[in-house]
Design a protein around this motif. Sequence first.
Motif, PDB file in Angstrom:
ATOM      1  N   SER A   1     -64.277  99.473  24.891  1.00  0.00           N
ATOM      2  CA  SER A   1     -62.861  99.243  24.376  1.00  0.00           C
ATOM      3  C   SER A   1     -61.684  97.842  24.896  1.00  0.00           C
ATOM      4  O   SER A   1     -61.235  97.240  24.251  1.00  0.00           O
ATOM      5  N   ALA A   2     -61.872  98.585  26.544  1.00  0.00           N
ATOM      6  CA  ALA A   2     -60.902  97.351  26.440  1.00  0.00           C
ATOM      7  C   ALA A   2     -60.751  95.813  27.459  1.00  0.00           C
ATOM      8  O   ALA A   2     -60.004  95.153  27.101  1.00  0.00           O
ATOM      9  N   LEU A   3     -62.669  96.099  26.612  1.00  0.00           N
ATOM     10  CA  LEU A   3     -62.831  94.194  26.774  1.00  0.00           C
ATOM     11  C   LEU A   3     -62.740  94.175  25.624  1.00  0.00           C
ATOM     12  O   LEU A   3     -62.884  92.248  25.385  1.00  0.00           O
ATOM     13  N   PHE A   4     -63.204  95.055  25.566  1.00  0.00           N
ATOM     14  CA  PHE A   4     -63.430  94.031  23.677  1.00  0.00           C
ATOM     15  C   PHE A   4     -61.867  93.920  23.321  1.00  0.00           C
ATOM     16  O   PHE A   4     -61.596  92.851  22.308  1.00  0.00           O
ATOM     17  N   GLN A   5     -60.737  94.063  23.330  1.00  0.00           N
ATOM     18  CA  GLN A   5     -59.485  94.184  23.194  1.00  0.00           C
ATOM     19  C   GLN A   5     -59.385  92.769  24.086  1.00  0.00           C
ATOM     20  O   GLN A   5     -58.421  92.354  23.935  1.00  0.00           O
ATOM     21  N   ALA A   6     -59.266  92.467  24.503  1.00  0.00           N
ATOM     22  CA  ALA A   6     -59.599  91.307  26.324  1.00  0.00           C
ATOM     23  C   ALA A   6     -60.229  90.230  24.883  1.00  0.00           C
ATOM     24  O   ALA A   6     -60.328  88.904  26.116  1.00  0.00           O
ATOM     25  N   GLY A   7     -60.933  90.260  24.281  1.00  0.00           N
ATOM     26  CA  GLY A   7     -61.763  89.017  23.525  1.00  0.00           C
ATOM     27  C   GLY A   7     -62.874  88.657  24.411  1.00  0.00           C
ATOM     28  O   GLY A   7     -63.597  87.901  24.464  1.00  0.00           O
ATOM     29  N   VAL A   8     -63.058  89.817  25.049  1.00  0.00           N
ATOM     30  CA  VAL A   8     -64.692  90.354  25.868  1.00  0.00           C
ATOM     31  C   VAL A   8     -65.573  89.881  24.832  1.00  0.00           C
ATOM     32  O   VAL A   8     -66.319  91.158  23.820  1.00  0.00           O
ATOM     33  N   ARG A   9     -67.445  89.526  24.359  1.00  0.00           N
ATOM     34  CA  ARG A   9     -68.143  89.181  23.819  1.00  0.00           C
ATOM     35  C   ARG A   9     -68.998  90.226  24.817  1.00  0.00           C
ATOM     36  O   ARG A   9     -69.187  89.225  25.553  1.00  0.00           O
TER      37      ARG A   9
ATOM     38  N   ALA B   1     -62.334  96.777  33.817  1.00  0.00           N
ATOM     39  CA  ALA B   1     -62.264  95.899  32.726  1.00  0.00           C
ATOM     40  C   ALA B   1     -61.899  94.387  33.361  1.00  0.00           C
ATOM     41  O   ALA B   1     -62.193  93.294  32.921  1.00  0.00           O
ATOM     42  N   ASN B   2     -60.683  95.420  34.589  1.00  0.00           N
ATOM     43  CA  ASN B   2     -59.799  93.911  35.036  1.00  0.00           C
ATOM     44  C   ASN B   2     -61.596  92.591  36.639  1.00  0.00           C
ATOM     45  O   ASN B   2     -61.239  91.683  35.973  1.00  0.00           O
ATOM     46  N   ARG B   3     -62.075  94.259  36.392  1.00  0.00           N
ATOM     47  CA  ARG B   3     -62.814  93.649  37.448  1.00  0.00           C
ATOM     48  C   ARG B   3     -63.916  92.436  37.206  1.00  0.00           C
ATOM     49  O   ARG B   3     -64.653  91.253  37.443  1.00  0.00           O
ATOM     50  N   VAL B   4     -64.317  92.924  35.288  1.00  0.00           N
ATOM     51  CA  VAL B   4     -65.356  91.954  34.648  1.00  0.00           C
ATOM     52  C   VAL B   4     -64.059  90.855  34.390  1.00  0.00           C
ATOM     53  O   VAL B   4     -65.523  89.389  34.262  1.00  0.00           O
ATOM     54  N   LEU B   5     -62.993  90.868  34.159  1.00  0.00           N
ATOM     55  CA  LEU B   5     -62.276  90.290  33.410  1.00  0.00           C
ATOM     56  C   LEU B   5     -62.710  88.168  35.053  1.00  0.00           C
ATOM     57  O   LEU B   5     -62.161  87.321  34.961  1.00  0.00           O
ATOM     58  N   VAL B   6     -61.480  89.592  36.353  1.00  0.00           N
ATOM     59  CA  VAL B   6     -61.832  88.048  37.164  1.00  0.00           C
ATOM     60  C   VAL B   6     -62.989  87.904  37.576  1.00  0.00           C
ATOM     61  O   VAL B   6     -63.483  86.339  37.925  1.00  0.00           O
ATOM     62  N   ALA B   7     -64.515  88.479  37.544  1.00  0.00           N
ATOM     63  CA  ALA B   7     -65.839  87.402  37.372  1.00  0.00           C
ATOM     64  C   ALA B   7     -65.803  86.329  36.220  1.00  0.00           C
ATOM     65  O   ALA B   7     -66.669  85.946  36.436  1.00  0.00           O
ATOM     66  N   LEU B   8     -64.933  86.787  34.788  1.00  0.00           N
ATOM     67  CA  LEU B   8     -65.014  86.086  34.258  1.00  0.00           C
ATOM     68  C   LEU B   8     -64.621  84.620  34.592  1.00  0.00           C
ATOM     69  O   LEU B   8     -63.988  83.337  33.982  1.00  0.00           O
ATOM     70  N   GLY B   9     -63.934  84.418  35.744  1.00  0.00           N
ATOM     71  CA  GLY B   9     -62.799  84.194  35.459  1.00  0.00           C
ATOM     72  C   GLY B   9     -61.140  83.731  34.483  1.00  0.00           C
ATOM     73  O   GLY B   9     -60.682  82.564  34.598  1.00  0.00           O
ATOM     74  N   ARG B  10     -61.132  85.197  34.551  1.00  0.00           N
ATOM     75  CA  ARG B  10     -59.340  84.874  33.292  1.00  0.00           C
ATOM     76  C   ARG B  10     -59.029  86.051  33.957  1.00  0.00           C
ATOM     77  O   ARG B  10     -58.418  87.088  34.780  1.00  0.00           O
TER      78      ARG B  10
ATOM     79  N   VAL C   1     -56.264  89.309  34.016  1.00  0.00           N
ATOM     80  CA  VAL C   1     -56.314  89.892  34.136  1.00  0.00           C
ATOM     81  C   VAL C   1     -55.554  91.457  33.193  1.00  0.00           C
ATOM     82  O   VAL C   1     -54.503  90.362  32.788  1.00  0.00           O
ATOM     83  N   ILE C   2     -56.461  92.222  32.719  1.00  0.00           N
ATOM     84  CA  ILE C   2     -54.953  92.563  31.876  1.00  0.00           C
ATOM     85  C   ILE C   2     -54.107  93.558  32.435  1.00  0.00           C
ATOM     86  O   ILE C   2     -54.444  94.697  33.713  1.00  0.00           O
TER      87      ILE C   2
ATOM     88  N   HIS D   1     -64.842 107.647  36.801  1.00  0.00           N
ATOM     89  CA  HIS D   1     -63.702 108.590  36.983  1.00  0.00           C
ATOM     90  C   HIS D   1     -62.766 107.515  37.063  1.00  0.00           C
ATOM     91  O   HIS D   1     -61.469 107.601  37.534  1.00  0.00           O
ATOM     92  N   GLU D   2     -63.502 106.109  37.381  1.00  0.00           N
ATOM     93  CA  GLU D   2     -62.651 104.466  37.623  1.00  0.00           C
ATOM     94  C   GLU D   2     -61.119 104.712  36.093  1.00  0.00           C
ATOM     95  O   GLU D   2     -62.093 104.702  35.126  1.00  0.00           O
ATOM     96  N   ARG D   3     -60.332 104.484  36.440  1.00  0.00           N
ATOM     97  CA  ARG D   3     -60.246 103.940  35.047  1.00  0.00           C
ATOM     98  C   ARG D   3     -60.393 102.494  34.068  1.00  0.00           C
ATOM     99  O   ARG D   3     -60.433 101.711  35.299  1.00  0.00           O
ATOM    100  N   SER D   4     -60.486 102.685  32.951  1.00  0.00           N
ATOM    101  CA  SER D   4     -61.059 101.176  32.546  1.00  0.00           C
ATOM    102  C   SER D   4     -60.459 100.392  32.507  1.00  0.00           C
ATOM    103  O   SER D   4     -61.322  98.943  32.577  1.00  0.00           O
ATOM    104  N   GLU D   5     -59.034 100.085  32.642  1.00  0.00           N
ATOM    105  CA  GLU D   5     -58.893  99.149  32.932  1.00  0.00           C
ATOM    106  C   GLU D   5     -58.923  98.323  34.281  1.00  0.00           C
ATOM    107  O   GLU D   5     -58.984  97.063  34.353  1.00  0.00           O
ATOM    108  N   LEU D   6     -59.238  99.490  34.986  1.00  0.00           N
ATOM    109  CA  LEU D   6     -59.537  98.639  36.794  1.00  0.00           C
ATOM    110  C   LEU D   6     -61.086  97.798  36.624  1.00  0.00           C
ATOM    111  O   LEU D   6     -60.913  96.548  36.935  1.00  0.00           O
TER     112      LEU D   6
END
Length: 153
Positions: free
Chosen positions: A40-48, A137-146, A148-149, A130-135
């Motif tokens: 849900s965090a990724l989807f809201q950040a526009g990641v498909r 999701a942010n690792r994914v966004l960083v990997a995408l060069g985007r 962070v939320i 146990h990790e917060r979903s934002e953290l």
Amino acid sequence: MSGAVPSPRASGSWASGEGVRRSMVSNRRVDTGPERALRSALFQAGVRFRKDFRIECPNLKVRADVAILGPRIAVFVDGCFWHRCPDHGTNPKTNAEFWAEKLDRNVDRDHRVNAALAESGWTVIRSWEHERSELAANRVLVALGRGVIAEAP
Ligand SMILES: [Zn+2]
């Protein structure tokens, strides 16, 4: 690859008790809360992305919890019990040998999955349940060069 083990946040001694033990034994594939939160965090950040995506690696079938196909990013939300989280991993006292072997095999497989995916050109991101979903999701966004939320307070 997460199991149906209750989150360590939910109860203190969560690896004991008959009900919990049964759910550990069943080892069902479920859409766990942490996976849903990450998606849900990724989807809201526009990641498909695709969920539960099967990736064929040489000699290894892999199912990523989240896969971003273009840039080839595979994300796994690892259950603390099943993948021996350094903070919450436990060694059940009942059937200790069985569990030790099984959990060791899981961890060993995680390593082989990481290596096989990397060889096939995938970037692997693992987060703990146990990790917060934002953290995560942010690792994914960083990997995408985007960018962070923002983290929820
Ligand atoms: Zn943990």
